[in-house]
Scaffold this motif. Structure first.
Motif, PDB file in Angstrom:
ATOM      1  N   THR A 189       0.807  -1.218   0.000  1.00  0.00           N
ATOM      2  CA  THR A 189       0.000   0.000   0.000  1.00  0.00           C
ATOM      3  C   THR A 189       0.842   1.271   0.000  1.00  0.00           C
ATOM      4  OG1 THR A 189      -1.648  -1.233   1.279  1.00  0.00           O
ATOM      5  CG2 THR A 189      -1.898   1.172   1.204  1.00  0.00           C
ATOM      6  N   PHE A 190       2.021   1.212   0.624  1.00  0.00           N
ATOM      7  CA  PHE A 190       2.911   2.367   0.740  1.00  0.00           C
ATOM      8  C   PHE A 190       4.083   2.219  -0.221  1.00  0.00           C
ATOM      9  CE2 PHE A 190       0.538   2.556   4.608  1.00  0.00           C
ATOM     10  CZ  PHE A 190       0.647   3.842   5.120  1.00  0.00           C
ATOM     11  N   ARG A 191       4.750   3.319  -0.483  1.00  0.00           N
ATOM     12  CA  ARG A 191       5.993   3.297  -1.249  1.00  0.00           C
ATOM     13  C   ARG A 191       7.087   3.960  -0.428  1.00  0.00           C
ATOM     14  NH1 ARG A 191       4.963   7.853  -5.978  1.00  0.00           N
ATOM     15  NH2 ARG A 191       4.460   9.593  -4.596  1.00  0.00           N
ATOM     16  N   HIS A 192       8.319   3.540  -0.670  1.00  0.00           N
ATOM     17  CA  HIS A 192       9.456   4.104   0.039  1.00  0.00           C
ATOM     18  C   HIS A 192       9.890   5.418  -0.607  1.00  0.00           C
ATOM     19  CE1 HIS A 192       9.891   0.047   1.830  1.00  0.00           C
ATOM     20  NE2 HIS A 192      10.441   0.726   2.825  1.00  0.00           N
ATOM     21  N   ARG A 193      10.167   6.397   0.213  1.00  0.00           N
ATOM     22  CA  ARG A 193      10.703   7.671  -0.252  1.00  0.00           C
ATOM     23  C   ARG A 193      12.225   7.639  -0.181  1.00  0.00           C
ATOM     24  NH1 ARG A 193       7.722  12.606   2.530  1.00  0.00           N
ATOM     25  NH2 ARG A 193       9.516  12.351   3.893  1.00  0.00           N
ATOM     26  N   SER A 194      12.842   8.646  -0.733  1.00  0.00           N
ATOM     27  CA  SER A 194      14.306   8.703  -0.748  1.00  0.00           C
ATOM     28  C   SER A 194      14.889   8.826   0.655  1.00  0.00           C
ATOM     29  CB  SER A 194      14.781   9.875  -1.613  1.00  0.00           C
ATOM     30  OG  SER A 194      14.257  11.100  -1.123  1.00  0.00           O
ATOM     31  N   ASP A 195      14.107   9.345   1.609  1.00  0.00           N
ATOM     32  CA  ASP A 195      14.619   9.482   2.978  1.00  0.00           C
ATOM     33  C   ASP A 195      14.395   8.238   3.823  1.00  0.00           C
ATOM     34  OD1 ASP A 195      11.911   9.551   3.385  1.00  0.00           O
ATOM     35  OD2 ASP A 195      11.850  11.567   4.275  1.00  0.00           O
ATOM     36  N   GLY A 196      13.880   7.165   3.211  1.00  0.00           N
ATOM     37  CA  GLY A 196      13.667   5.917   3.921  1.00  0.00           C
ATOM     38  C   GLY A 196      12.297   5.766   4.541  1.00  0.00           C
ATOM     39  N   LEU A 197      11.545   6.854   4.631  1.00  0.00           N
ATOM     40  CA  LEU A 197      10.189   6.764   5.152  1.00  0.00           C
ATOM     41  C   LEU A 197       9.225   6.321   4.040  1.00  0.00           C
ATOM     42  CD1 LEU A 197      10.043   9.943   7.430  1.00  0.00           C
ATOM     43  CD2 LEU A 197      10.369   7.551   8.121  1.00  0.00           C
ATOM     44  N   MET A 198       7.983   6.030   4.424  1.00  0.00           N
ATOM     45  CA  MET A 198       7.009   5.510   3.486  1.00  0.00           C
ATOM     46  C   MET A 198       5.802   6.440   3.409  1.00  0.00           C
ATOM     47  SD  MET A 198       7.189   1.521   4.723  1.00  0.00           S
ATOM     48  CE  MET A 198       6.348   0.856   3.278  1.00  0.00           C
ATOM     49  N   GLU A 199       5.196   6.490   2.228  1.00  0.00           N
ATOM     50  CA  GLU A 199       3.982   7.270   2.040  1.00  0.00           C
ATOM     51  C   GLU A 199       3.007   6.475   1.186  1.00  0.00           C
ATOM     52  OE1 GLU A 199       5.116  10.877   0.140  1.00  0.00           O
ATOM     53  OE2 GLU A 199       5.692   9.922  -1.742  1.00  0.00           O
ATOM     54  N   LEU A 200       1.719   6.776   1.330  1.00  0.00           N
ATOM     55  CA  LEU A 200       0.704   6.071   0.565  1.00  0.00           C
ATOM     56  C   LEU A 200       0.957   6.214  -0.935  1.00  0.00           C
ATOM     57  CD1 LEU A 200      -2.442   7.004   2.674  1.00  0.00           C
ATOM     58  CD2 LEU A 200      -1.452   4.724   2.432  1.00  0.00           C
ATOM     59  N   ASP A 201       0.775   5.103  -1.668  1.00  0.00           N
ATOM     60  CA  ASP A 201       1.212   5.045  -3.061  1.00  0.00           C
ATOM     61  C   ASP A 201       0.068   5.339  -4.032  1.00  0.00           C
ATOM     62  OD1 ASP A 201       2.955   4.775  -5.110  1.00  0.00           O
ATOM     63  OD2 ASP A 201       3.201   2.594  -4.950  1.00  0.00           O
ATOM     64  N   TYR A 202      -0.578   6.498  -3.836  1.00  0.00           N
ATOM     65  CA  TYR A 202      -1.598   6.918  -4.788  1.00  0.00           C
ATOM     66  C   TYR A 202      -1.769   8.425  -4.721  1.00  0.00           C
ATOM     67  CZ  TYR A 202      -4.710   6.841  -0.667  1.00  0.00           C
ATOM     68  OH  TYR A 202      -5.278   7.043   0.567  1.00  0.00           O
ATOM     69  N   ASP A 203      -2.327   8.949  -5.779  1.00  0.00           N
ATOM     70  CA  ASP A 203      -2.606  10.374  -5.894  1.00  0.00           C
ATOM     71  C   ASP A 203      -3.812  10.712  -5.005  1.00  0.00           C
ATOM     72  OD1 ASP A 203      -3.243  12.958  -6.642  1.00  0.00           O
ATOM     73  OD2 ASP A 203      -3.306  12.549  -8.802  1.00  0.00           O
ATOM     74  N   PRO A 204      -3.676  11.609  -4.030  1.00  0.00           N
ATOM     75  CA  PRO A 204      -4.820  11.946  -3.170  1.00  0.00           C
ATOM     76  C   PRO A 204      -6.035  12.437  -3.953  1.00  0.00           C
ATOM     77  CG  PRO A 204      -2.791  12.855  -2.268  1.00  0.00           C
ATOM     78  CD  PRO A 204      -2.452  12.326  -3.639  1.00  0.00           C
ATOM     79  N   ALA A 205      -5.821  12.917  -5.154  1.00  0.00           N
ATOM     80  CA  ALA A 205      -6.938  13.429  -5.956  1.00  0.00           C
ATOM     81  C   ALA A 205      -7.921  12.333  -6.352  1.00  0.00           C
ATOM     82  CB  ALA A 205      -6.421  14.135  -7.202  1.00  0.00           C
ATOM     83  N   ILE A 206      -7.501  11.063  -6.308  1.00  0.00           N
ATOM     84  CA  ILE A 206      -8.448   9.992  -6.646  1.00  0.00           C
ATOM     85  C   ILE A 206      -9.586   9.940  -5.640  1.00  0.00           C
ATOM     86  CG2 ILE A 206      -6.625   8.629  -7.754  1.00  0.00           C
ATOM     87  CD1 ILE A 206      -6.781   6.710  -5.359  1.00  0.00           C
ATOM     88  N   ILE A 207      -9.330  10.390  -4.423  1.00  0.00           N
ATOM     89  CA  ILE A 207     -10.373  10.426  -3.400  1.00  0.00           C
ATOM     90  C   ILE A 207     -11.203  11.692  -3.548  1.00  0.00           C
ATOM     91  CG2 ILE A 207     -10.855  10.326  -0.943  1.00  0.00           C
ATOM     92  CD1 ILE A 207      -9.478   7.847  -1.949  1.00  0.00           C
ATOM     93  N   ARG A 208     -10.539  12.794  -3.792  1.00  0.00           N
ATOM     94  CA  ARG A 208     -11.254  14.081  -3.853  1.00  0.00           C
ATOM     95  C   ARG A 208     -12.267  14.124  -4.986  1.00  0.00           C
ATOM     96  NH1 ARG A 208      -5.976  16.174  -2.534  1.00  0.00           N
ATOM     97  NH2 ARG A 208      -5.575  16.716  -4.718  1.00  0.00           N
ATOM     98  N   THR A 209     -12.040  13.342  -6.026  1.00  0.00           N
ATOM     99  CA  THR A 209     -12.962  13.350  -7.159  1.00  0.00           C
ATOM    100  C   THR A 209     -13.977  12.204  -7.077  1.00  0.00           C
ATOM    101  OG1 THR A 209     -11.371  12.065  -8.468  1.00  0.00           O
ATOM    102  CG2 THR A 209     -11.311  14.466  -8.684  1.00  0.00           C
ATOM    103  N   THR A 210     -13.939  11.416  -6.003  1.00  0.00           N
ATOM    104  CA  THR A 210     -14.894  10.330  -5.809  1.00  0.00           C
ATOM    105  C   THR A 210     -16.138  10.868  -5.110  1.00  0.00           C
ATOM    106  OG1 THR A 210     -13.136   8.669  -5.667  1.00  0.00           O
ATOM    107  CG2 THR A 210     -15.266   8.069  -4.753  1.00  0.00           C
ATOM    108  N   ARG A 211     -17.288  10.631  -5.700  1.00  0.00           N
ATOM    109  CA  ARG A 211     -18.544  11.141  -5.150  1.00  0.00           C
ATOM    110  C   ARG A 211     -19.461   9.968  -4.818  1.00  0.00           C
ATOM    111  NH1 ARG A 211     -16.727  14.395  -9.173  1.00  0.00           N
ATOM    112  NH2 ARG A 211     -16.536  16.626  -8.711  1.00  0.00           N
ATOM    113  N   PRO A 212     -19.494   9.533  -3.548  1.00  0.00           N
ATOM    114  CA  PRO A 212     -20.294   8.360  -3.179  1.00  0.00           C
ATOM    115  C   PRO A 212     -21.763   8.464  -3.561  1.00  0.00           C
ATOM    116  CG  PRO A 212     -18.808   8.976  -1.390  1.00  0.00           C
ATOM    117  CD  PRO A 212     -18.733  10.069  -2.410  1.00  0.00           C
ATOM    118  N   TRP A 213     -22.327   9.682  -3.523  1.00  0.00           N
ATOM    119  CA  TRP A 213     -23.750   9.815  -3.833  1.00  0.00           C
ATOM    120  C   TRP A 213     -24.054   9.433  -5.275  1.00  0.00           C
ATOM    121  CZ3 TRP A 213     -24.640  13.211  -7.792  1.00  0.00           C
ATOM    122  CH2 TRP A 213     -23.676  14.192  -8.028  1.00  0.00           C
ATOM    123  N   VAL A 214     -23.030   9.487  -6.150  1.00  0.00           N
ATOM    124  CA  VAL A 214     -23.244   9.089  -7.541  1.00  0.00           C
ATOM    125  C   VAL A 214     -23.599   7.601  -7.618  1.00  0.00           C
ATOM    126  CG1 VAL A 214     -22.150   8.816  -9.796  1.00  0.00           C
ATOM    127  CG2 VAL A 214     -21.789  10.915  -8.473  1.00  0.00           C
TER     128      VAL A 214
END
Length: 292
Positions: A189-214
């Motif tokens: 689910t996460f990807r490694h960054r150059s500093d050794g830490l990990m972050e979620l491996d997706y564009d946050p915009a995929i959530i912002r454009t998701t509309r559950p009511w649709v």
């Protein structure tokens, strides 16, 4: 488990470079065909490694995709393209780029909606389908639950923290998971960054454009899509027994739309089964045995 695959890249119709894991059939097996695996909203191709191992052993080529904005696929220039219709266009472009006339589609969660969209718009491409833990009706309470964490900012963290995070949001769906299981899920689910830490491996915009009511408004359209698909091709509906996304009555109704549709329920799992569970794996192999 060591799983080998080739990196496959293709271009979307709007010019994005998209990525998939291309798992070749085991040497010596007679080629059976192609299985295209489509993950859930924030997931990626790595979720299908275990299933790919099973299917390549049986002679299938398995192409597990990273939808646009996830993992190895480029992020969209226009975030409004993060929608099921564009994802379906990307799958059509994938098959076209590989010269594949038709494939078995395996969709998990959002991947179910993408599969239904492909089947509605290009039905000849779908030889059979596995619809994993999503359907035409999703309870509003379940959508609200997902909304409490999906797309919320998550700070960079180390692997131990990432595994703990996955356990926190996923323990209800996978009550039998061990710390090693959560660690493996964090690595998917996460990807490694150059500093050794990990972050979620997706564009946050995929959530912002998701509309559950649709989804709520599209219920009649999605039911028609299910009936259209099951009338043309063999379909397996997979449900996690603890799932709040795919209610049991909806799963049964989906499987009842055609004699060529069937249902399997995976015990002790919520949303969504990983498809490596014995019950899911056996049912998928049973479906594929009838695909020519």
């Amino acid at each position: 488990m060591t799983q080998s695959y080739d990196d496959l890249y293709w271009n979307s119709d709007d010019g994005l470079r998209l990525h998939a894991r291309d798992h070749a059939p085991v040497a010596g097996q007679s080629p059976r065909g192609v299985v295209v695996c489509i993950p859930g909203l924030t997931r990626n191709a790595a979720d299908f490694d275990a299933l790919a191992q099973t299917l390549t052993d049986e002679g299938w080529r398995v192409i597990a995709v990273d939808l646009r904005g996830r993992a190895g696929s480029e992020r969209a220039h226009d975030p409004t393209s993060y929608n099921a219709r564009t994802y379906a266009d990307d799958m059509v472009a994938l098959l076209r780029s590989q010269g594949i006339p038709k494939a078995v589609f395996v969709g998990t969660s959002l991947g179910v909606l993408v599969t239904l969209t492909v089947a509605s718009r290009a039905p000849d491409l779908v030889a059979a389908a596995v619809l994993n833990d999503a359907g035409p009706r999703v309870p509003r309470e379940a959508l609200a639950r997902i909304g409490k964490y999906a797309g919320k900012p998550v700070p960079p963290m180390d692997l131990q923290q990432a595994a703990a995070y996955m356990g926190t949001i996923g323990k209800a769906a996978f009550p039998r998971y061990t710390p090693d299981d959560w660690r493996a899920m964090a690595l998917r689910t996460f990807r490694h960054r150059s500093d050794g830490l990990m972050e979620l491996d997706y564009d946050p915009a995929i959530i912002r454009t998701t509309r559950p009511w649709v989804l709520w408004l599209l219920r009649p359209v999605l039911w028609r899509a299910v009936r259209k698909l099951t009338a043309r091709a063999p379909v397996l509906v997979v449900r996690g027994a603890l799932s709040d996304i795919l209610p049991a009555d909806v799963a049964r109704q989906m499987a009842a739309t055609s004699p060529s549709a069937s249902l399997v329920e995976v015990p002790d799992v919520g949303h969504a089964p990983m498809l490596s569970e014995p019950e899911a794996r056996g049912a998928i192999l049973g479906l594929l045995a009838g695909v020519r």
